[in-house]
Design a protein around this motif. Structure first.
Motif, PDB file in Angstrom:
ATOM      1  N   MET A  33       0.662  -1.562  -0.373  1.00 13.47           N
ATOM      2  CA  MET A  33      -0.196  -0.071  -0.016  1.00 13.47           C
ATOM      3  C   MET A  33       0.892   1.415  -0.108  1.00 13.47           C
ATOM      4  O   MET A  33       2.657   1.699   0.356  1.00 13.47           O
ATOM      5  CB  MET A  33      -1.522   0.198   1.298  1.00 13.47           C
ATOM      6  CG  MET A  33      -2.136  -0.876   1.256  1.00 13.47           C
ATOM      7  SD  MET A  33      -1.600  -2.166   1.151  1.00 13.47           S
ATOM      8  CE  MET A  33      -0.844  -2.907   3.058  1.00 13.47           C
ATOM      9  N   ASP A  34       0.085   2.406  -0.606  1.00 14.71           N
ATOM     10  CA  ASP A  34       1.539   3.438  -0.621  1.00 14.71           C
ATOM     11  C   ASP A  34       0.457   5.144  -0.449  1.00 14.71           C
ATOM     12  O   ASP A  34      -0.594   4.871  -0.566  1.00 14.71           O
ATOM     13  CB  ASP A  34       1.137   3.373  -2.185  1.00 14.71           C
ATOM     14  CG  ASP A  34       2.581   5.421  -2.927  1.00 14.71           C
ATOM     15  OD1 ASP A  34       2.738   5.839  -2.067  1.00 14.71           O
ATOM     16  OD2 ASP A  34       2.564   5.079  -3.919  1.00 14.71           O
ATOM     17  N   PRO A  35       1.423   4.888   0.837  1.00 12.91           N
ATOM     18  CA  PRO A  35       0.406   6.463   1.194  1.00 12.91           C
ATOM     19  C   PRO A  35       0.302   7.072   0.140  1.00 12.91           C
ATOM     20  O   PRO A  35      -0.895   8.072   0.462  1.00 12.91           O
ATOM     21  CB  PRO A  35       1.199   6.676   2.790  1.00 12.91           C
ATOM     22  CG  PRO A  35       2.865   5.298   2.771  1.00 12.91           C
ATOM     23  CD  PRO A  35       2.794   4.433   1.246  1.00 12.91           C
ATOM     24  N   PRO A  48       6.118   0.063   0.937  1.00 10.36           N
ATOM     25  CA  PRO A  48       5.667   0.492   0.404  1.00 10.36           C
ATOM     26  C   PRO A  48       5.631   0.889  -1.491  1.00 10.36           C
ATOM     27  O   PRO A  48       6.918   1.083  -1.882  1.00 10.36           O
ATOM     28  CB  PRO A  48       5.383   1.946   0.648  1.00 10.36           C
ATOM     29  CG  PRO A  48       5.556   1.556   1.938  1.00 10.36           C
ATOM     30  CD  PRO A  48       6.332   0.866   2.271  1.00 10.36           C
ATOM     31  N   HIS A  49       4.784   0.927  -2.245  1.00 12.97           N
ATOM     32  CA  HIS A  49       5.020   0.952  -4.312  1.00 12.97           C
ATOM     33  C   HIS A  49       5.302   3.392  -3.455  1.00 12.97           C
ATOM     34  O   HIS A  49       5.444   4.118  -2.865  1.00 12.97           O
ATOM     35  CB  HIS A  49       3.668   1.218  -4.517  1.00 12.97           C
ATOM     36  CG  HIS A  49       3.766   1.398  -5.621  1.00 12.97           C
ATOM     37  ND1 HIS A  49       3.178   2.567  -5.507  1.00 12.97           N
ATOM     38  CD2 HIS A  49       4.115   0.338  -6.752  1.00 12.97           C
ATOM     39  CE1 HIS A  49       3.104   3.434  -6.991  1.00 12.97           C
ATOM     40  NE2 HIS A  49       3.778   2.251  -7.946  1.00 12.97           N
ATOM     41  N   GLY A  50       6.123   3.243  -5.194  1.00 16.02           N
ATOM     42  CA  GLY A  50       6.151   4.597  -4.793  1.00 16.02           C
ATOM     43  C   GLY A  50       7.038   4.851  -5.441  1.00 16.02           C
ATOM     44  O   GLY A  50       7.229   6.581  -6.183  1.00 16.02           O
ATOM     45  N   GLY A  51       8.713   4.724  -4.432  1.00 21.08           N
ATOM     46  CA  GLY A  51       9.004   4.838  -4.674  1.00 21.08           C
ATOM     47  C   GLY A  51      10.249   5.799  -4.474  1.00 21.08           C
ATOM     48  O   GLY A  51      10.886   6.947  -4.639  1.00 21.08           O
ATOM     49  N   HIS A  52       9.161   6.820  -3.333  1.00 18.24           N
ATOM     50  CA  HIS A  52       9.482   8.327  -3.247  1.00 18.24           C
ATOM     51  C   HIS A  52       9.855   8.919  -2.340  1.00 18.24           C
ATOM     52  O   HIS A  52      10.017   7.650  -0.904  1.00 18.24           O
ATOM     53  CB  HIS A  52       8.302   8.997  -3.369  1.00 18.24           C
ATOM     54  CG  HIS A  52       6.854   8.937  -2.588  1.00 18.24           C
ATOM     55  ND1 HIS A  52       6.740   8.953  -1.691  1.00 18.24           N
ATOM     56  CD2 HIS A  52       5.878   8.283  -3.143  1.00 18.24           C
ATOM     57  CE1 HIS A  52       5.720   8.107  -1.769  1.00 18.24           C
ATOM     58  NE2 HIS A  52       4.813   7.196  -2.163  1.00 18.24           N
ATOM     59  N   GLN A  53      10.069   9.388  -2.098  1.00 23.54           N
ATOM     60  CA  GLN A  53      11.064   9.952  -0.151  1.00 23.54           C
ATOM     61  C   GLN A  53      10.321   9.791   0.689  1.00 23.54           C
ATOM     62  O   GLN A  53      10.457   9.982   2.443  1.00 23.54           O
ATOM     63  CB  GLN A  53      11.394  11.210  -0.262  1.00 23.54           C
ATOM     64  CG  GLN A  53      13.047  11.485  -0.691  1.00 23.54           C
ATOM     65  CD  GLN A  53      12.967  12.555  -1.353  1.00 23.54           C
ATOM     66  OE1 GLN A  53      12.835  13.726  -2.079  1.00 23.54           O
ATOM     67  NE2 GLN A  53      14.043  14.331  -0.839  1.00 23.54           N
ATOM     68  N   PHE A  54       8.957  10.358   0.661  1.00 22.41           N
ATOM     69  CA  PHE A  54       7.619  10.170   1.636  1.00 22.41           C
ATOM     70  C   PHE A  54       7.404   8.370   2.137  1.00 22.41           C
ATOM     71  O   PHE A  54       8.096   8.792   3.204  1.00 22.41           O
ATOM     72  CB  PHE A  54       6.113  10.749   0.819  1.00 22.41           C
ATOM     73  CG  PHE A  54       5.309  10.814   1.733  1.00 22.41           C
ATOM     74  CD1 PHE A  54       4.629  11.329   3.526  1.00 22.41           C
ATOM     75  CD2 PHE A  54       4.036  10.559   1.889  1.00 22.41           C
ATOM     76  CE1 PHE A  54       4.638  11.883   3.715  1.00 22.41           C
ATOM     77  CE2 PHE A  54       2.992  10.967   3.037  1.00 22.41           C
ATOM     78  CZ  PHE A  54       2.863  11.745   3.765  1.00 22.41           C
TER      79      PHE A  54
END
Length: 393
Positions: A296-298, A326-332
């Motif tokens: 799950m991606d916030p 999480p999916h997304g590969g981002h800093q958050f």
């Protein structure tokens, strides 16, 4: 606390790449800047965006969620200790929204939620991972997060040799685990598509020294049960890191059937956008808390406020946070992984720029990333992404 301003825009993340289900030739992302003023006139601007795979949401933001956030009272956005209260702001944004229907509004709310948490940490002068550890994890934060390099997309003219060279570059960047796309040969007979993918997978496993546990494969929800089982039979002896999203993410009973026939880890959840959808997966999807991965991606699922509720639900059902990547590969999500003790985080070293990847000058060392000590999410330390946010004024 009060919300001073909210600005939004659209950023293109178009690319010629494709997975088994969609191409990214017209992909966009929403970007926002939320300025908050605290006691004594102190101000901070938080930034947010949505992860790849879902399009920008300018209409929902402009018509419903930005106006509600701007109309939120000081009491709603101020915690009892006088600090910014993202949960209160979240409740204000969700006023007059009926239950269910989590497909697109969850993306719009998630964009604003990210900006609010960025601002909250900046107002306290701490990195978001530290704020989360102190508030929700007994002060304990991981020293670094396990990360894997997601790639292996389909691209015109890209053959096995080019795929292997791509994965070789990721290993050279410090990643130890990689992920590639499979199931992307539309119109091809199942046996032929499977044979093609096995050739691609075997080539990457060979690059990895024969260790299948260093490779994950991703179907992006394309298979029916027949195809999922055929691939499962072929993949099982390889002992891959995981077999990702082989089926439609909402087809829980079919997931359960697959889990009965496939012993190694299954990963799914990136296209579930609420705690309740995640709970249905846990209740009815046949997933195994000792091995399977929840993605799950916030940023896509109503933000961190909802993700915290999802983690509480998982704990009540016997799932460890370490099963969440999480999916997304981002800093958050990377901040969340470190601050809340998740199992790791996705990374996009070569695609979805400038949103993919982490802060500049932060190396990947043996598949792990240590967090910099930068207030907020740390967008200001990722120059090309920060330039996009600065374009909002």
């Amino acid at each position: 606390m009060r919300i001073v301003s909210v600005k939004q825009g659209i950023a293109p993340i178009a690319s010629d790449i494709a997975n088994a289900y969609i191409d990214f030739s017209k992909m966009t992302a929403s970007i926002v800047a939320v300025t908050v003023e605290g006691e004594g006139g102190a101000r901070a601007t938080g930034y947010g965006f949505n992860s790849n795979g879902r399009y920008a949401q300018p209409g929902l933001l402009a018509e419903r969620f930005v106006p509600r956030l701007l109309e939120a009272t000081e009491a709603q956005v101020t915690a009892p200790d006088g600090k910014l209260n993202p949960q209160g702001a979240w409740s204000a944004m969700m006023k007059n929204e009926k239950p269910g229907g989590h497909g697109e509004r969850s993306v719009a709310v998630g964009v604003l939620d990210m900006a609010l948490w960025d601002a909250a940490a900046k107002l306290e002068g701490v990195p978001l991972w530290r704020l989360l550890a102190d508030r929700y994890n007994g002060g304990q934060a991981d020293d670094a997060a396990w990360v894997y390099a997601a790639g292996g997309y389909y691209y015109p003219g890209k053959g096995v040799d080019a795929l292997v060279e791509e994965m070789k570059r990721y290993l050279g960047m410090g990643y130890a685990t990689v992920k590639m796309k499979i199931g992307g040969a539309p119109g091809t007979a199942l046996a032929d598509a499977l044979a093609e993918d096995i050739e691609r997978i075997e080539a990457v496993v060979k690059l990895l020294g024969g260790d299948g546990s260093k490779l994950a494969v991703d179907v992006n929800g394309r298979f029916d049960l027949q195809a999922a089982l055929a691939y499962a039979e072929a993949l099982a002896p390889m002992k891959l890191r995981w077999y990702e999203e082989p089926l439609d993410p909402l087809d829980y009973s079919t997931h359960a059937t697959l889990a009965e026939h496939y012993g190694p880890p299954i990963a799914t959840g990136e296209n579930l956008f609420s705690m309740l959808d995640a709970r249905n997966l846990i209740r009815h999807g046949g997933l195994r808390p000792d091995r399977d991965i929840l993605q799950m991606d916030p940023a896509l699922s109503y933000g961190l406020c909802e993700y915290l509720r999802t983690l509480d639900m998982l704990a009540a059902h016997g799932w460890s946070r370490r099963r969440c990547v999480p999916h997304g590969g981002h800093q958050f999500a990377l901040n969340i992984a470190v601050g809340l003790g998740l199992g790791g985080n996705e990374s996009y070293p070569e695609v979805f720029a400038p949103f993919g990847g982490f802060a500049d000058d932060v190396p990947v060392v043996e598949g792990r990333v240590a967090m910099p000590d930068i207030p907020g999410v740390g967008f200001e330390a990722k120059n090309k992404l920060y330039d996009v946010f600065k374009g909002l004024g």
